[in-house]
Design a protein around this motif. Structure first.
Motif, short mmCIF file in Angstrom:
data_model
loop_
_atom_site.label_atom_id
_atom_site.label_comp_id
_atom_site.label_asym_id
_atom_site.label_seq_id
_atom_site.Cartn_x
_atom_site.Cartn_y
_atom_site.Cartn_z
N LEU A 121 8.36 -1.28 -6.28
CA LEU A 121 7.00 -0.76 -6.17
C LEU A 121 6.54 -0.79 -4.71
O LEU A 121 5.88 0.14 -4.23
N HIS A 122 6.91 -1.85 -4.03
CA HIS A 122 6.60 -1.98 -2.60
C HIS A 122 7.28 -0.87 -1.80
O HIS A 122 6.67 -0.26 -0.89
N ASN A 123 8.53 -0.58 -2.13
CA ASN A 123 9.27 0.47 -1.42
C ASN A 123 8.65 1.84 -1.64
O ASN A 123 8.85 2.76 -0.83
N GLU A 124 7.91 1.99 -2.74
CA GLU A 124 7.19 3.24 -3.02
C GLU A 124 5.83 3.27 -2.33
O GLU A 124 5.09 4.25 -2.42
N GLY A 125 5.47 2.16 -1.68
CA GLY A 125 4.19 2.09 -0.98
C GLY A 125 3.04 1.63 -1.84
O GLY A 125 1.87 1.71 -1.43
N ASP A 126 3.34 1.10 -3.05
CA ASP A 126 2.28 0.71 -3.99
C ASP A 126 2.14 -0.79 -4.19
O ASP A 126 1.37 -1.23 -5.06
N ALA A 127 2.88 -1.59 -3.44
CA ALA A 127 2.71 -3.04 -3.48
C ALA A 127 2.69 -3.54 -2.04
O ALA A 127 3.43 -3.04 -1.19
N VAL A 128 1.83 -4.49 -1.78
CA VAL A 128 1.56 -4.95 -0.41
C VAL A 128 1.73 -6.46 -0.32
O VAL A 128 1.40 -7.20 -1.26
N SER A 129 2.24 -6.91 0.80
CA SER A 129 2.32 -8.35 1.06
C SER A 129 1.54 -8.70 2.31
O SER A 129 1.44 -7.90 3.24
N VAL A 130 0.99 -9.90 2.31
CA VAL A 130 0.34 -10.47 3.49
C VAL A 130 1.14 -11.71 3.86
O VAL A 130 1.39 -12.56 3.00
N GLU A 131 1.56 -11.79 5.12
CA GLU A 131 2.36 -12.93 5.58
C GLU A 131 1.56 -13.77 6.57
O GLU A 131 0.90 -13.22 7.45
N TYR A 143 0.90 -11.35 -2.42
CA TYR A 143 1.28 -9.96 -2.66
C TYR A 143 0.46 -9.42 -3.81
O TYR A 143 -0.14 -10.17 -4.60
N GLY A 144 0.43 -8.10 -3.91
CA GLY A 144 -0.30 -7.47 -5.00
C GLY A 144 -0.05 -5.98 -5.03
O GLY A 144 0.74 -5.44 -4.24
N VAL A 145 -0.73 -5.32 -5.94
CA VAL A 145 -0.56 -3.89 -6.16
C VAL A 145 -1.73 -3.13 -5.55
O VAL A 145 -2.89 -3.47 -5.78
N ASP A 146 -1.40 -2.11 -4.78
CA ASP A 146 -2.40 -1.33 -4.05
C ASP A 146 -2.68 -0.03 -4.80
O ASP A 146 -1.85 0.88 -4.83
N LEU A 147 -3.86 0.03 -5.42
CA LEU A 147 -4.29 1.25 -6.11
C LEU A 147 -5.08 2.10 -5.12
O LEU A 147 -6.30 2.01 -5.03
#
Length: 213
Positions: A121-131, A143-147
């Protein structure tokens, strides 16, 4: 109980039981996850269980104006002891969230299948991480899902290896998405920790209305 099959479909969220459980089965494909989150549904299950889909009532959310940053956290942020990045190491963040030991939790719901699914999902641009980094070491994050269409970020999990690192990630995330014009952070279910940061519970139908607006 609704049984999910190969067809990309979920029942109306109002059909969920008192615990928020809506459906069982299906898969964790990118398209199914996208469909689920865009309708206020998310997977939550432990290793060995079938895939369980939830839409709880009430729903825990954080409106940006309610974000609570304590005086001690404000002082810590001013010291700039941490470096915060976005999407630089998604897989490591979700893996650390999976192995984080949590009070009153015997096992993790972030299984290997979940890690694989959300990485796709991240590779599709729809999941995001904060480091969150300290001395060039990853010490916290989330991390989470970006709508994007709905302008809602669905937080999934946080981890912290040093004191306050996950709070730094959470505050940064809120600031980041508020600047992008998002409506709120979906925190899904109540925890005292989220409440201390300013999150509150709203009726599910109100959340769905915001989601569909």
């Amino acid at each position: 109980m609704y049984i999910v099959d190969e067809v990309l479909h979920f029942p109306e969220v109002e059909k969920a039981d008192e615990f928020g459980l809506l459906a069982v089965g299906g898969d964790l494909s990118v398209k199914r996850l996208q469909l689920a989150y865009s309708n206020g549904i998310f997977p939550w299950f432990e290793e060995g269980q079938p895939i369980l889909w939830y839409s709880p009532n009430p729903r825990m959310v954080l409106f940006f104006e309610n974000l609570h940053i304590s005086k001690s956290m404000k002082q810590l942020l001013k010291k700039k002891s941490f470096v915060v990045t976005i999407n630089t190491n998604f897989e490591e963040v979700i893996t650390q969230c999976a192995i984080q030991k949590r009070k009153d939790q015997q096992s993790t719901w972030i299984t290997e299948n979940m890690i694989s699914a959300y990485t796709k999902l991240h590779n599709e641009g729809d999941a995001v991480s904060v480091e969150v980094w300290q001395d060039q070491k990853l010490v916290g994050g989330l991390y989470g899902v970006d709508l994007k269409k709905q302008r809602i970020f669905c937080g999934e999990s946080m981890f912290s290896k040093v004191s306050n690192a996950s709070k730094v990630a959470f505050i940064y995330m809120c600031t980041y998405f508020e600047k992008k014009g998002y409506k709120l952070i979906d925190c899904q279910m109540h925890t005292n920790h989220l409440e201390s940061l300013g999150a509150l519970e709203i009726p599910r139908n109100e959340f769905i209305s915001i989601l569909k607006d």
